[in-house]
Design a protein around this motif. Structure first.
Motif, mmCIF file in Angstrom:
data_model
loop_
_atom_site.group_PDB
_atom_site.id
_atom_site.type_symbol
_atom_site.label_atom_id
_atom_site.label_comp_id
_atom_site.label_asym_id
_atom_site.label_seq_id
_atom_site.Cartn_x
_atom_site.Cartn_y
_atom_site.Cartn_z
ATOM 1 N N ILE A 137 8.338 79.120 24.981
ATOM 2 C CA ILE A 137 8.474 79.456 23.567
ATOM 3 C C ILE A 137 7.344 80.397 23.201
ATOM 4 C CG2 ILE A 137 8.355 78.490 21.243
ATOM 5 C CD1 ILE A 137 9.761 76.031 22.391
ATOM 6 N N SER A 138 7.651 81.472 22.480
ATOM 7 C CA SER A 138 6.675 82.547 22.328
ATOM 8 C C SER A 138 5.745 82.362 21.136
ATOM 9 C CB SER A 138 7.401 83.878 22.212
ATOM 10 O OG SER A 138 8.186 83.883 21.041
ATOM 11 N N GLU B 165 4.069 76.944 21.153
ATOM 12 C CA GLU B 165 3.846 78.120 21.985
ATOM 13 C C GLU B 165 3.455 77.739 23.411
ATOM 14 O OE1 GLU B 165 1.235 80.850 20.086
ATOM 15 O OE2 GLU B 165 0.905 81.954 21.944
ATOM 16 N N VAL C 185 17.609 83.496 26.772
ATOM 17 C CA VAL C 185 16.755 82.307 26.812
ATOM 18 C C VAL C 185 17.359 81.281 27.750
ATOM 19 C CG1 VAL C 185 15.912 80.395 25.457
ATOM 20 C CG2 VAL C 185 15.920 82.677 24.485
ATOM 21 N N THR D 220 18.878 86.168 22.831
ATOM 22 C CA THR D 220 19.432 87.520 22.847
ATOM 23 C C THR D 220 20.949 87.422 22.890
ATOM 24 O OG1 THR D 220 19.440 87.572 25.233
ATOM 25 C CG2 THR D 220 17.442 88.363 24.124
ATOM 26 N N THR E 126 14.725 82.822 17.132
ATOM 27 C CA THR E 126 13.939 84.060 17.257
ATOM 28 C C THR E 126 14.078 84.675 18.634
ATOM 29 O OG1 THR E 126 12.190 82.401 17.110
ATOM 30 C CG2 THR E 126 11.951 84.312 15.700
ATOM 31 N N GLN E 127 14.177 83.855 19.673
ATOM 32 C CA GLN E 127 14.083 84.410 21.026
ATOM 33 C C GLN E 127 15.418 84.702 21.682
ATOM 34 O OE1 GLN E 127 10.522 81.521 21.885
ATOM 35 N NE2 GLN E 127 10.901 82.732 23.698
ATOM 36 N N THR F 98 12.389 79.233 29.892
ATOM 37 C CA THR F 98 11.705 80.233 29.073
ATOM 38 C C THR F 98 10.634 79.562 28.223
ATOM 39 O OG1 THR F 98 13.847 81.278 28.844
ATOM 40 C CG2 THR F 98 12.084 82.113 27.443
#
Lengths: 562, 740
Positions: free
Chosen positions: B286-287, B292, B280, B229, B226-227, B284
């Motif tokens: 985790i969102s 989280e 990432v 790029t 998901t994170q 970083t």
């Protein structure tokens, strides 16, 4: 449109009853005939059950093989049956166990043979009926009816302390069921206006779902929700109580900690057939109830109670396993291992993730196979030695090698060694728990069951089978005979098949899982799920005076998307 | 057609890879189900043929990935990136199970790492099967034995062929199960059966950690998916956007636990925020989801540490090594195959397989290395005082595995794998030699009661001597080179933040080497040299037959010739010559190298040991051996009859009792669990729930009923009296109200 399109499920459900009528007409002294007729009945039922399972289309409508006709219209009841992915899987498990239970009891039961087989056949019908009912009152009738034959199985053909165990089982379960009855009646009145009231599962659910989305919207904003108008307000206030009533009834059946104490007694006293059915099918009625009724009917209350229930499930897993280590009685040990395994099933449902719920459903099947087989195998040993204490055995592996090998394979399945069926279910449940919003602690504690499971099962195997032969009486034990081996063999095959090729089974469960998850999500505060997304579409009532005819399953919004 | 042509044509089709596993599985089925019907000779034939067939298939698979001519190198499509994997091939047999976004496939893969292990497993496996046909010739359970042994080989092959973590776990637990069955093979002996259970449950503790680690990896992969790029995928190669799409397709196709996917993720993860350009990196957070707020690097480290606990269970590392010495209860060939050559090296294989993840976390690496060091030293010290020849070898295995873990932890992966291979040869040879000694001496295992065997068992003696020299690290045997390659790497690799580890672990390593030399020389001297002990069970030993000595010779020769793999014969980077094994395993560890070079967290060294280094290691080994020689040939014999000083006796007792680690576990873990379950059962289950709550409810109901019974007596006069009283009361009450 053949007869089987409309009546296949009816056939599966009532065939045992038909054969029960046949058996009833036989004289009680004709034991062989009674056994044969019952066995044939169960076999035929199994054939139709498998056929129904194969006809179930995973990508089709939610409820398939439906049948609905008018019945007690004044009360808003109809005779409505149908199966979704979970129900059809449990149905398969039930019809699979049917003939094997009869074979297992061939020499075990010598008293009141006719009555015993009547009880078995009736029990089969009501269990199947409870699985496929789509009318809540119909479900309740089958649910309660299950108690009677089971009570008789334990109370009449059980071991020395059978009366106590049977009464305990009956009262425990009845107490929960009556609460559920109150809740069912309440939900009947809440969910609709006078004149439109109905016990139909889909109608109740659809009516409630609008109110639930209002509650979710309200709790999402953090406002005062007790002033919500109409049904939403009533549900907001009374939903938790009604959920509690359902949940207690199902939790007793599962059984969850701390309402599990009827199970060891019932298992210990029950004859081999009773234990097999109890562990194989009946416990799953509890988890099935959570999945089908308690959580979809009251998603917001379920959401509030989730941490509590999940905690109880994890306690059940670890506590059940610890109990096993304290047992001297083999059947009691297996019974407590059921508490532990059913804890996984509950945790998987409560995780509310696709992996968890699917794993839970699969674990229900696995538990039916492996624990059913454990009770079956121990039943053979009990028949020979009439003792359940571990200390009365020891070192019998040399005397009964085939038996030992079968027991070991089932043991490995029970402790979830990869390659056997147990692993797939347990892995998915644990993965689902880790992925869920419950928190990592739940998953980590539940995983402890992996260690403890191996510890107690192998401890028992060690005590019973390995070491030097300690009792002279065990010297003369005979190994499995052909009939017994034929009874065990399907379990052994299934352990491997379900372990190596789980996907055909999971394919039927997966769509049900997704629908279930979406319905449960409706309870999360601020949930974005719209009521129209979760509507259940079922066949309507046939016009009055006409015979029931199945309409082509109307594709609902969920079905459109897949 | 000459040999080269023939070998070039020997190529296994990838879709036939399953046969490598299926053959031994079939053998296990045949031996297990029809064994007694088939009879002894047929069972031998089936079992050996199954493994031999598997060996031939493995050989052909091995040749396919490592062809004799570079032009013929096979490549394999990478499901997770547009690049191809060189020198590897694999086949995906479709879904095993999938639910939600999770999926596992039956995917098999052979590359240089698994190819090497395939040869070791089936090759050594075949020799041990052959050996067993003679060793087990007096046992009635022969069919069971060979069924289990074949089952083990199948599970071990699954472990190394799997292309994802969950399938690897099938092999991982499968070998544990086979090991349980084989340790408890003579189950009518209670102690032996308990040893099997101890092994399985201890392994399960490791598997518990392994499972949790797998779940964390699944969560990590989904968070990364998901994170991440496009900036992340610029390092994978090709167009970044296309690479990301390809990665997602891969996830859908093969699921989150496939090794290829993990490798791609490791390549795409930036180490520090500076170079990440918004992508990432390890820092970083985790969102979303259950992790989280935790960082990628942190979760990865935790997962790797849990894998370490898992590997500690399987590879008998501290604190879970306690099952391995007890596992010697099994037949000796089993100890050679499972508890020396193959199964226990699974942890080393696991970390080598996931080297690209390991190099992202220096913390995890240094922990692996420290655990390896502690285990190795502890086991070596315990081995000093053991008198059972198999127990000494067992502790020596634990110690050698510790050395491999030291190597893996310090990032010298190829040398760890090389040591795995050479150790498989010489330790299998030692165990089989020990088995041969036992076989020829009426199952005597106490080295104090042997002695002088060299004269009666010449072949066993010679091969055992060769293997002993190999393990002690005497030039020019393979053990010397592989161990020294590890030590050299440890000394010259550096972990960021743990620079002290390099030298500390190196010097500990030298100490371990000296100890190894000491206890191995002790075993050898007491067993083969000197005079035959008067306590021996039979006056004369006899040499074993050819089926037992052939494997000994083959393994002894292999433990010598395997040395060539450590010689710098291949052209490496920058014109420096590279050891053969490093070159050969280069493709497997290329991602790890690249990540290490990029991030600067780990500095991997590629120099070749100099003569000085070799000399140092050699002197250390020689010193250990010489000390043992002095003690057991001169010192103790000269002091025979004199009592040993008290401190020496107490030290010896302490060591002989394995530092009381087992007792500590019993006291700290096993008893508490047992007591807690007994107390819970008595107190909570029986008393609180069942008696107080359940029966209490019944009791209260019954009492209430019998109390209320007196209300319904059916006595009309009593009813009338109550009515009258109630009426009177009502009237009085009304009166009071009115009066007010």
């Amino acid at each position: 449109m053949s007869f089987f399109d409309t009546h296949l499920l009816n056939l599966v459900v009532y065939l045992p009853l038909l054969f029960a009528a046949l058996v009833w007409m036989l004289p009680g002294a004709e034991r062989g005939q009674i056994r044969t007729i019952t066995f044939i009945g169960m076999m035929v039922d199994a054939v139709f059950g498998v056929w129904a399972y194969l006809r179930f289309d995973p990508s089709g409508a939610e409820f398939q093989l439906e049948y609905r006709t008018r019945w007690l219209e004044q009360l808003g009841v109809s005779y409505h049956i149908g199966a979704d992915g979970l129900a059809i899987s449990l149905l398969l498990l039930t019809v699979f166990l049917g003939p094997l239970v009869v074979m297992a009891s061939q020499t075990y039961i010598t008293e009141r043979v006719k009555e015993f087989h009547l009880a078995l056949l009736v029990l089969q019908t009501v269990m199947l009926g409870a699985l496929v009912s789509l009318d809540v009152l119909l479900f309740y009738i089958f649910w309660e009816a299950m108690l009677i034959p089971m009570y008789l199985l334990v109370g009449v053909w059980g071991a020395e302390d059978r009366q106590m165990a049977a009464v305990k089982f009956f009262l425990y379960t009845l107490a929960g069921s009556l609460l559920m009855l109150v809740a069912i009646v309440a939900i009947y009145f809440i969910s609709s206006t006078p004149g439109n009231r109905s016990f139909d599962y889909a109608t109740i659910f659809n009516n409630l779902s609008t109110a639930h989305s209002q509650i979710a919207a309200c709790t999402g904003t953090g406002g005062d929700c007790s002033t919500l108008p109409g049904m939403a307000g009533i549900l907001y206030r009374w939903g938790p109580w009604l959920f509690a009533a359902f949940a207690i009834a199902f939790a007793i059946k599962v059984p969850m900690w701390p309402v599990h104490t009827w199970l060891p007694d019932a298992h210990v006293q029950a004859p081999v057939a009773g234990s097999m059915i109890l562990a194989g099918v009946m416990l799953k009625m509890g988890t099935f109830g959570f999945w089908r009724f308690a959580i979809p009917f009251f998603p917001s209350a379920a959401h509030q109670a989730r941490p509590l229930l999940a905690t109880l499930a994890v306690i059940g897993i670890v506590y059940g396993a610890l109990m096993c280590l304290a047992q001297r009685d083999i059947k009691k040990l297996i019974a407590y291992s059921s508490v532990s395994h059913l804890g996984y099933c509950m945790l998987g449902i409560l995780a509310l993730t696709a992996e968890g719920a699917t794993g839970s459903a699969y674990q229900m099947l696995n538990h039916g196979v492996s624990t059913g087989a454990l009770f079956l195998l121990f039943g053979f040993l009990y028949e020979r030695r009439h003792t359940r204490l571990m200390s009365d055995y020891g070192g019998i592996a040399k005397v009964v090698p085939v038996y030992t090998a079968s027991f070991l394979i089932i043991t490995f399945s029970s402790v979830a060694v990869p390659g056997t069926n147990g692993f797939v279910g347990e892995f998915l449940v644990l993965l689902g728990t880790f992925k869920s919003s419950l928190g990592l602690g739940f998953g980590a504690f539940a995983t402890l069951g992996v260690i403890l499971g191996a510890a107690y099962m192998l401890w028992m195997v060690q005590k019973v089978f390995f070491g030097p032969l300690t009792h002279r009486e065990n010297q003369g034990l005979t190994d499995l005979n052909l009939r017994e081996f034929a009874t065990v063999a399907p379990f052994l095959v299934l352990v491997l098949v379900m372990g190596l090729m789980p996907q055909p089974f999971l394919d039927r469960i997966n769509p049900s899982t997704e629908r279930f998850l979406q319905r449960a999500e409706l309870g999360i505060p601020g949930s974005q799920v719209r009521p129209s997304d979760v509507q259940i579409s079922v066949m309507g009532l046939p016009p009055a005076g006409l015979a029931a005819a199945p309409n082509a399953p109307t594709p609902g919004p969920l079905a459109d998307r897949r | 057609m000459d040999l080269k042509q023939f070998l070039l044509q020997l190529r296994l089709d990838p879709s036939a890879l399953w046969l490598i596993i299926a053959l031994p599985l079939l053998g296990a089925f045949l031996c297990g189900v029809f064994g007694r019907m088939l009879g002894r000779a047929n069972v031998y034939l089936v079992a050996c043929a199954a493994v031999a067939g598997s060996f031939l298939l493995s050989l052909s698979a091995f040749l396919s990935v490592s062809p004799l001519e570079a032009a013929q190198a096979v490549t394999m499509e990478n499901a997770f990136s547009s690049g191809t994997i060189r020198y590897a091939f694999g086949y995906d047999f479709g879904t095993w199970f999938s639910a939600g976004t999770f999926r596992v496939n039956f995917g098999l893969m052979v590359d240089h790492l698994s190819g090497t292990l395939l040869l070791v497993i089936t090759g050594v496996g075949f020799l041990i099967h052959l050996y067993s046909t003679s060793y087990m010739s007096h046992d009635d359970g022969y069919w069971r034995y060979f069924a289990y042994l074949n089952l083990f080989v199948a599970a071990m092959l699954t472990l190394v062929l799997a292309d994802n973590l969950v399938l690897l776990f099938v092999g991982w637990e499968g070998v544990g199960m086979a090991s349980y069955l084989l340790i408890g093979f003579w189950y009518s002996d209670t102690a032996k059966a308990w040893a099997g259970r101890k092994a399985f449950v201890t392994n399960r503790i490791g598997d518990f950690a392994f499972l949790i680690a797998t779940f964390l990896i699944v969560l990590l992969v989904s968070a990364f998916n998901t994170q991440a790029t496009a900036a992340n995928f610029s390092m994978v190669g090709g167009n970044p956007e296309a690479a990301q799409v390809r990665y997602r397709e891969g996830l859908q196709m093969k699921g989150p636990v496939a090794f290829q996917g993990l490798e791609t993720m490791a390549n795409a993860l930036h180490v520090t925020p500076e170079k990440a350009q918004g992508g990432v990196n390890l820092q970083t957070p985790i969102s979303e989801g259950p992790l989280e707020g935790r960082t990628f690097g942190g979760v990865l480290t935790v997962a790797l540490l849990l894998f370490l606990l898992g590997a500690a269970g399987k590879s008998a590392q501290f604190p879970l090594y306690v099952w391995l010495p007890d596992a010697m209860a099994g037949p000796t060939p089993v100890s050679a195959l499972i508890h020396a050559a193959t199964m226990v090296t699974a942890g080393v294989y696991l970390f080598s397989r996931m080297s690209y993840l390991l190099v992202l976390s220096p913390t995890a690496m240094v922990t692996v290395a420290i655990i390896g060091t502690i285990t190795s030293l502890l086991a070596a010290l315990i081995a000093f005082a053991q008198d059972d020849i198999k127990k000494v070898l067992a502790y020596s295995t634990v110690s050698q595995l510790g050395i491999m873990f030291m190597g893996v932890g310090m990032g010298i992966f190829w040398a760890a794998v090389l040591h795995l291979v050479t150790h498989a040869f010489f330790k299998a040879c030692l165990f089989l030699g020990a088995g041969s000694v036992m076989h020829g001496n009426a199952d005597e295992t106490d080295i104090k009661k042997l002695g002088g065997v060299r004269h009666e068992m010449k072949q066993t003696w010679f091969t055992f001597l060769v293997a002993t020299l190999a393990i002690t690290g005497i030039v020019p045997l393979s053990g010397f080179f592989s161990k020294d390659a590890i030590y050299h790497g440890i000394h010259h690799n550096h972990l960021h933040g743990y620079e002290w580890a390099s030298s500390v672990i190196y010097y500990m390593g030298l100490l371990i080497a000296a100890s190894t030399a000491f206890y191995m020389s002790r075993v050898y001297l007491l067993t083969f040299e000197g005079k035959r002990s008067p306590e021996a069970k039979i006056p004369h030993a006899h040499e074993s037959d050819w089926r037992m000595t052939t494997p000994l010779w083959v393994l002894a020769i292999l433990s010598v010739v395997a040395l060539f793999q450590a010689l710098p014969l291949m052209p490496g980077r920058g014109g420096v010559m590279q050891p053969v094994m490093e070159n050969f395993l280069g493709p497997v560890f290329s991602s790890a190298e690249r990540i290490a070079a990029r991030g600067g967290e780990v500095k991997l060294d590629h120099s070749v040991p100099s003569i000085i280094d070799y000399l140092k290691a050699w002197l250390v080994a020689l010193a250990g051996g010489a000390a043992a020689g002095f003690m057991y040939l001169k010192f103790f014999p000269s002091r025979a009859g004199q009592p040993a000083p008290a401190f020496a006796r107490s030290v010896r007792r302490f060591t002989q009792n394995k530092f009381y680690v087992d007792e500590a576990y019993e006291f700290l873990v096993i008893r508490p669990v047992k007591n807690v379950s007994a107390i819970l059962y008595k107190l909570v289950d029986t008393l609180l729930i069942d008696t107080v709550a359940v029966r209490g409810t019944a009791w209260v109901t019954a009492r209430l009923g019998s109390a209320l019974r007196y209300v319904q007596t059916g006595d009309a006069q009593a009813y009338a009296a109550v009515m009258a009283l109630a009426l009177l009361g009502g009237a009085v009450y009304a009166l009071i109200l009115v009066m007010k």
